[in-house]
Design a protein around this motif. Structure first.
Motif, PDB file in Angstrom:
ATOM      1  N   LEU A  38       0.829  -1.205   0.000  1.00 26.95           N
ATOM      2  CA  LEU A  38       0.000   0.000   0.000  1.00 26.95           C
ATOM      3  C   LEU A  38       0.864   1.257   0.000  1.00 26.95           C
ATOM      4  O   LEU A  38       0.569   2.230  -0.703  1.00 26.95           O
ATOM      5  CB  LEU A  38      -0.925   0.010   1.215  1.00 26.95           C
ATOM      6  N   ALA A  39       1.927   1.237   0.777  1.00 24.84           N
ATOM      7  CA  ALA A  39       2.832   2.386   0.811  1.00 24.84           C
ATOM      8  C   ALA A  39       3.410   2.650  -0.574  1.00 24.84           C
ATOM      9  O   ALA A  39       3.479   3.806  -1.017  1.00 24.84           O
ATOM     10  CB  ALA A  39       3.954   2.151   1.821  1.00 24.84           C
ATOM     11  N   ASP A  40       3.808   1.604  -1.277  1.00 24.34           N
ATOM     12  CA  ASP A  40       4.355   1.769  -2.627  1.00 24.34           C
ATOM     13  C   ASP A  40       3.325   2.371  -3.577  1.00 24.34           C
ATOM     14  O   ASP A  40       3.636   3.273  -4.364  1.00 24.34           O
ATOM     15  CB  ASP A  40       4.837   0.423  -3.178  1.00 24.34           C
ATOM     16  N   LEU A  41       2.089   1.879  -3.509  1.00 24.11           N
ATOM     17  CA  LEU A  41       1.040   2.391  -4.388  1.00 24.11           C
ATOM     18  C   LEU A  41       0.713   3.848  -4.089  1.00 24.11           C
ATOM     19  O   LEU A  41       0.557   4.666  -5.009  1.00 24.11           O
ATOM     20  CB  LEU A  41      -0.221   1.532  -4.245  1.00 24.11           C
ATOM     21  N   LEU A  42       0.608   4.169  -2.818  1.00 24.23           N
ATOM     22  CA  LEU A  42       0.304   5.548  -2.427  1.00 24.23           C
ATOM     23  C   LEU A  42       1.436   6.497  -2.819  1.00 24.23           C
ATOM     24  O   LEU A  42       1.199   7.627  -3.260  1.00 24.23           O
ATOM     25  CB  LEU A  42       0.020   5.628  -0.934  1.00 24.23           C
TER      26      LEU A  42
END
Length: 68
Positions: A25-29
């Motif tokens: 999720l951190a990568d996508l955000l």
């Protein structure tokens, strides 16, 4: 959908997979140009990875860092 996956992982007590989800999720955000939300997820991922029992049957190799 992400919230559902996180909740299911928490319900199952699978700290490792929940940590992996937070990392993803951190990568996508981050790719979306956000700044604060990715760091929140990375901190939660780090906290959960630190709590994983190394004697557990999890597969830590499924987690990789992405260079931003």
């Amino acid at each position: 959908m992400a919230a559902g996956a996180l909740e299911l992982g928490r319900e199952l007590g699978d700290q490792h997979r929940v940590a992996v989800l937070h990392t993803n999720l951190a990568d996508l955000l981050h790719a979306d140009g956000q700044r604060d939300a990715p760091m929140t997820h990375l901190k939660e991922a780090a906290r959960r990875f630190a709590s994983v029992d190394v004697g557990d049957a999890t597969r830590p190799e499924t987690w990789t860092l992405v260079e931003w």
